[in-house]
Design a protein around this motif. Structure first.
Motif, PDB file in Angstrom:
ATOM      1  N   ASP A 210       2.933  -3.276  -0.435  1.00  0.00           N
ATOM      2  CA  ASP A 210       3.708  -4.259  -1.192  1.00  0.00           C
ATOM      3  C   ASP A 210       3.001  -4.714  -2.447  1.00  0.00           C
ATOM      4  O   ASP A 210       3.660  -5.066  -3.442  1.00  0.00           O
ATOM      5  CB  ASP A 210       3.997  -5.480  -0.300  1.00  0.00           C
ATOM      6  N   ASP A 211       1.657  -4.752  -2.430  1.00  0.00           N
ATOM      7  CA  ASP A 211       0.918  -5.301  -3.566  1.00  0.00           C
ATOM      8  C   ASP A 211       0.564  -4.241  -4.610  1.00  0.00           C
ATOM      9  O   ASP A 211      -0.262  -4.486  -5.481  1.00  0.00           O
ATOM     10  CB  ASP A 211      -0.373  -5.974  -3.058  1.00  0.00           C
ATOM     11  N   LEU A 212       1.177  -3.058  -4.521  1.00  0.00           N
ATOM     12  CA  LEU A 212       0.860  -1.982  -5.467  1.00  0.00           C
ATOM     13  C   LEU A 212       1.905  -1.940  -6.565  1.00  0.00           C
ATOM     14  O   LEU A 212       3.104  -2.101  -6.292  1.00  0.00           O
ATOM     15  CB  LEU A 212       0.823  -0.636  -4.744  1.00  0.00           C
ATOM     16  N   ALA A 213       1.457  -1.760  -7.785  1.00  0.00           N
ATOM     17  CA  ALA A 213       2.379  -1.700  -8.933  1.00  0.00           C
ATOM     18  C   ALA A 213       3.312  -0.509  -8.786  1.00  0.00           C
ATOM     19  O   ALA A 213       2.940   0.510  -8.179  1.00  0.00           O
ATOM     20  CB  ALA A 213       1.582  -1.599 -10.228  1.00  0.00           C
ATOM     21  N   PRO A 214       4.520  -0.620  -9.331  1.00  0.00           N
ATOM     22  CA  PRO A 214       5.487   0.484  -9.186  1.00  0.00           C
ATOM     23  C   PRO A 214       4.963   1.817  -9.711  1.00  0.00           C
ATOM     24  O   PRO A 214       5.197   2.862  -9.110  1.00  0.00           O
ATOM     25  CB  PRO A 214       6.696  -0.011  -9.982  1.00  0.00           C
ATOM     26  N   ARG A 215       4.243   1.783 -10.846  1.00  0.00           N
ATOM     27  CA  ARG A 215       3.763   3.058 -11.388  1.00  0.00           C
ATOM     28  C   ARG A 215       2.688   3.654 -10.494  1.00  0.00           C
ATOM     29  O   ARG A 215       2.580   4.883 -10.354  1.00  0.00           O
ATOM     30  CB  ARG A 215       3.260   2.876 -12.823  1.00  0.00           C
ATOM     31  N   HIS A 216       1.879   2.782  -9.872  1.00  0.00           N
ATOM     32  CA  HIS A 216       0.874   3.300  -8.945  1.00  0.00           C
ATOM     33  C   HIS A 216       1.516   3.819  -7.673  1.00  0.00           C
ATOM     34  O   HIS A 216       1.067   4.812  -7.081  1.00  0.00           O
ATOM     35  CB  HIS A 216      -0.136   2.201  -8.610  1.00  0.00           C
ATOM     36  N   ARG A 217       2.602   3.106  -7.253  1.00  0.00           N
ATOM     37  CA  ARG A 217       3.315   3.573  -6.058  1.00  0.00           C
ATOM     38  C   ARG A 217       3.951   4.943  -6.327  1.00  0.00           C
ATOM     39  O   ARG A 217       3.952   5.820  -5.450  1.00  0.00           O
ATOM     40  CB  ARG A 217       4.380   2.540  -5.667  1.00  0.00           C
ATOM     41  N   ALA A 218       4.473   5.132  -7.531  1.00  0.00           N
ATOM     42  CA  ALA A 218       5.056   6.440  -7.893  1.00  0.00           C
ATOM     43  C   ALA A 218       3.981   7.532  -7.911  1.00  0.00           C
ATOM     44  O   ALA A 218       4.197   8.664  -7.461  1.00  0.00           O
ATOM     45  CB  ALA A 218       5.750   6.353  -9.244  1.00  0.00           C
ATOM     46  N   ALA A 219       2.802   7.164  -8.452  1.00  0.00           N
ATOM     47  CA  ALA A 219       1.714   8.136  -8.477  1.00  0.00           C
ATOM     48  C   ALA A 219       1.272   8.509  -7.061  1.00  0.00           C
ATOM     49  O   ALA A 219       0.978   9.681  -6.755  1.00  0.00           O
ATOM     50  CB  ALA A 219       0.540   7.583  -9.275  1.00  0.00           C
ATOM     51  N   ALA A 220       1.226   7.506  -6.166  1.00  0.00           N
ATOM     52  CA  ALA A 220       0.863   7.788  -4.775  1.00  0.00           C
ATOM     53  C   ALA A 220       1.898   8.694  -4.129  1.00  0.00           C
ATOM     54  O   ALA A 220       1.564   9.587  -3.325  1.00  0.00           O
ATOM     55  CB  ALA A 220       0.723   6.481  -3.994  1.00  0.00           C
ATOM     56  N   GLY A 221       3.182   8.477  -4.480  1.00  0.00           N
ATOM     57  CA  GLY A 221       4.223   9.355  -3.935  1.00  0.00           C
ATOM     58  C   GLY A 221       4.068  10.777  -4.425  1.00  0.00           C
ATOM     59  O   GLY A 221       4.250  11.747  -3.651  1.00  0.00           O
ATOM     60  N   GLU A 222       3.738  10.929  -5.723  1.00  0.00           N
ATOM     61  CA  GLU A 222       3.510  12.280  -6.244  1.00  0.00           C
ATOM     62  C   GLU A 222       2.307  12.926  -5.566  1.00  0.00           C
ATOM     63  O   GLU A 222       2.306  14.134  -5.263  1.00  0.00           O
ATOM     64  CB  GLU A 222       3.314  12.218  -7.759  1.00  0.00           C
ATOM     65  N   LEU A 223       1.248  12.107  -5.331  1.00  0.00           N
ATOM     66  CA  LEU A 223       0.067  12.650  -4.644  1.00  0.00           C
ATOM     67  C   LEU A 223       0.423  13.109  -3.225  1.00  0.00           C
ATOM     68  O   LEU A 223       0.005  14.183  -2.787  1.00  0.00           O
ATOM     69  CB  LEU A 223      -1.029  11.576  -4.601  1.00  0.00           C
TER      70      LEU A 223
END
Length: 555
Positions: A210-223
């Motif tokens: 929940d505390d992760l920025a949307p762009r970081h969450r997107a990057a984690a999804g790509e990873l």
């Protein structure tokens, strides 16, 4: 290059034929240079030399024809007798089968018998002499040539058998290496796939934080997606190397060398371990190879040297780690069981090579056995990945890493010839040298067996056939030569000198031919039946029908 080799071969054959003609023509040509030089005789001798040249020219392609021509040439010139043994030997050496020559000899014997006894009316002694010449100047050299041909075929069969065995050995070694590489691929598949799965799991946890920025969450999804795709590719590429019927190991994946040695001690082995701390310097693949070295060596020591003390020594040596497992001679010999093929040590050699090291195995002077490996202390490029078969070092190229040891104490059979455990056949050797596929070992062994049988048969024939034929000739000639010509000792002793011929009792109805150069007017010759030649033994001389002398002929 091939044309030049063929040209040299043609020249060599032509020179050989010329030498053959010159050698066999010398006795015939001698008459050309000795007087008298009569015209018809010169023409006849020139024709004989031409006939001999034709026989030499066709002797390679049609050796039986050449032999028959030379034998018939003896009717033209008696000096052809010197060429008969040579062409008979070459006929045996060059003919693929024995039947044509055997038929030719039989035809010559039958024709010569009909000619001499039927048309020319020569005596039995002359026929026996000519038959003996055909036997010992024709048949016997031909049999020797047959034996030499079969011996050459045996040598060739032995060479092909050795090549087939070598191909089989190399193929076995290559299969063992491929299995070991597949096993390494399986281990990579399991361990790396596990690590990738953990990475994907952590990336997924970041993706839902929940505390992760949307762009970081997107990057984690790509990873996470990339790791998942990489895991699938790993399953597709390396997973196909899994052996479907391969049994899973019961050993823990993180078992240490110390735990391995402790397990051996618990099983009753006397094992001494030194320098285990040196393994901390090894990269993962080299450390695993060291573990495999110790495990394989202890397993073999338990089987081939039960009850013998074993020492496991690990020592740092600059940028290398030396692993040595040495067992003493077994006090009671190896355990019963099927003989080993040495494939375990061969797979171990491949494992060590792929880790950048070198394995050597060999017997000790005291009767024990040693397995030694030298492994790199630092990871080399690509050492922790499955190498390709076209590297610059190792068995595929015939070169080992600089400073490495060569496996030089392995015997050819791949089995230990004394206490200890077997040496891997071809460990560290080239598995494939690019040779074209040849005969299978079974076919080569059958050819070798057949060649040996033919050589034995040829040798027995070469030794027994002349003696047998000579005995047959004697059995044929003896009855003919002795029929009506035998005068026994008693009848000879009772013949009084001065008696009329008509008064002599026991006188045979037919005379024997007198020995060469001993014929006398009015003398008759008889034999006592000596075998096998029935030579004249008695000489009776008459004057005006009265016996004037009688004597025994010596020799």
């Amino acid at each position: 290059m091939g044309g030049a080799v063929r040209s040299r071969e043609v020249v060599r054959r032509r020179l050989g034929d010329l030498l053959l003609w010159a050698t066999t023509a010398a006795p015939i040509a001698y008459a050309l240079v000795t007087p008298p030089h009569a015209g018809p005789a010169t023409a006849r001798l020139a024709g004989a030399l031409l006939l001999l040249a034709v026989a030499v020219a066709v002797s390679r392609r049609w050796p039986v024809v050449a032999l028959v021509g030379v034998v018939l040439g003896s009717l033209l010139d008696g000096n052809f007798l010197f060429a008969i043994p040579v062409f008979s030997y070459l006929t045996g050496r060059r003919s693929a089968t024995a039947r044509p020559a055997a038929v030719a000899f039989a035809a010559l014997a039958a024709g010569g018998t009909a000619l001499n006894l039927g048309l020319l009316g020569t005596g039995a002694a002359t026929w026996f002499l000519l038959a003996s010449v055909l036997l010992f100047a024709g048949v016997f050299p031909w049999l020797v040539g047959r034996y030499r041909r079969q011996q050459a075929a045996l040598t060739e069969a032995g060479r092909r058998h050795a090549e087939a065995r070598e191909r089989e050995r190399r193929g076995t070694a290559e299969r063992v290496r491929l299995r070991e590489r597949a096993r390494i691929a399986q281990e990579m598949h399991d361990s790396l796939g596990h690590d990738l799965s953990l990475i994907a799991l952590r990336a997924a946890a970041l993706e839902v934080a929940d505390d992760l920025a949307p762009r970081h969450r997107a990057a984690a999804g790509e990873l996470r997606a990339s790791v998942a795709a990489a895991t699938e590719r790993l399953h597709g590429i390396i997973g196909v190397l899994r052996e479907p019927d391969g049994a899973a190991t019961t050993r823990p994946a993180d078992e240490s060398v110390t735990e391995l040695v402790d397990g051996a001690r618990e099983a009753g082995m006397a094992v001494r371990l030194d320098g285990v701390d040196a393994l901390a310097q090894l990269p993962p693949m080299a450390a695993h190879a060291a573990h495999r070295v110790v495990r394989e060596a202890l397993t073999n020591a338990a089987r081939y040297a039960p009850g013998a003390p074993v020492s496991v020594v690990l020592a740092a040596n600059g940028d290398r780690i030396d692993v040595a497992v040495v067992n003493a001679a077994p006090p009671a010999g190896p355990l019963p069981g099927p003989p080993s093929t040495g494939s375990g040590l061969l797979a171990l050699a491949e494992r060590v090579r792929l880790a950048g090291g070198v394995l050597t195995t060999g017997h000790q002077d005291g009767g024990g056995f040693a397995v030694r490996a030298r492994l790199p202390a630092a990871a080399r490029a690509g050492a922790d990945a499955l190498p390709s078969g076209g590297g610059d070092s190792g068995p595929a190229s015939g070169r080992w890493p600089a400073g490495g040891w060569s496996a030089g104490e392995a015997d050819e059979a791949g089995e230990a010839d004394g206490p200890g455990f077997p040496v891997a056949p071809g460990a560290g050797a080239d598995a494939s040298d690019g040779e074209a596929p040849g005969e299978r070992p079974g076919e080569a062994e059958r050819r070798l067996r057949d060649a040996r049988r033919r050589v034995r048969l040829s040798l027995l024939t070469a030794l027994g056939a002349p003696a047998g034929l000579a005995l047959v000739l004697s059995l044929v000639y003896y009855p003919v030569a002795t029929a009506g010509t035998v005068l026994d000792d008693g009848a000879f002793a009772r013949m009084p000198v001065g008696a009329q011929r008509a008064e002599l009792t026991g006188l045979p109805r037919r005379q024997s031919a007198p020995p060469a150069g001993t014929a006398r007017p009015g003398c008759e010759h008889y034999t006592d039946g000596n075998f096998p030649l029935a030579q004249p033994t008695w000489r009776l001389c008459f004057v005006e029908g009265r016996l004037v002398s009688k004597e025994r002929i010596d020799g």
